[in-house]
Design a protein around this motif. Sequence first.
Motif, PDB file in Angstrom:
ATOM      1  N   SER A 110       0.835  -1.199   0.000  1.00  0.00           N
ATOM      2  CA  SER A 110       0.000   0.000   0.000  1.00  0.00           C
ATOM      3  C   SER A 110       0.869   1.248   0.000  1.00  0.00           C
ATOM      4  N   GLY A 111       0.519   2.201  -0.867  1.00  0.00           N
ATOM      5  CA  GLY A 111       1.261   3.451  -0.953  1.00  0.00           C
ATOM      6  C   GLY A 111       2.338   3.450  -2.016  1.00  0.00           C
ATOM      7  N   ASN A 151      -7.718   1.695  -6.209  1.00  0.00           N
ATOM      8  CA  ASN A 151      -6.372   2.240  -6.402  1.00  0.00           C
ATOM      9  C   ASN A 151      -6.500   3.624  -7.026  1.00  0.00           C
ATOM     10  N   VAL A 152      -5.454   4.427  -6.934  1.00  0.00           N
ATOM     11  CA  VAL A 152      -5.522   5.811  -7.401  1.00  0.00           C
ATOM     12  C   VAL A 152      -4.715   5.975  -8.686  1.00  0.00           C
ATOM     13  N   GLU A 182      -1.271   4.455  -7.810  1.00  0.00           N
ATOM     14  CA  GLU A 182      -0.889   4.250  -6.413  1.00  0.00           C
ATOM     15  C   GLU A 182      -1.695   3.108  -5.839  1.00  0.00           C
ATOM     16  N   LYS A 183      -0.998   2.129  -5.283  1.00  0.00           N
ATOM     17  CA  LYS A 183      -1.644   0.962  -4.670  1.00  0.00           C
ATOM     18  C   LYS A 183      -2.278   1.398  -3.356  1.00  0.00           C
ATOM     19  N   LYS A 184      -3.540   1.025  -3.163  1.00  0.00           N
ATOM     20  CA  LYS A 184      -4.240   1.338  -1.905  1.00  0.00           C
ATOM     21  C   LYS A 184      -4.389   0.097  -1.071  1.00  0.00           C
TER      22      LYS A 184
END
Length: 79
Positions: free
Chosen positions: A34-35, A60-61, A77-79
């Motif tokens: 994550s992140g 995800n973003v 970006e992985k959430k």
Amino acid sequence: MSHNYVIDVSLDANGLDCPLPLLKAKQQLNRMSSGEVLEVLATDPGSQRDFAVFARQSGNVLLSSEEAGEGFRYLIEKK
């Protein structure tokens, strides 16, 4: 306006047709924390739609979606 994100993993999906760029990105995101930020390079025009929809559905973003040379560059970006 360009942001400078730290890219943790880069995935070259150039030359692959839908849905392969997205499938490879999903597989890579599953291995990430994550992140972390995944950069995806793709030449398939359909990937623009695919990544936008995927980001909404997956949580995800999609930090960036832009044309890059002969193809496209996405930062997720992985959430």
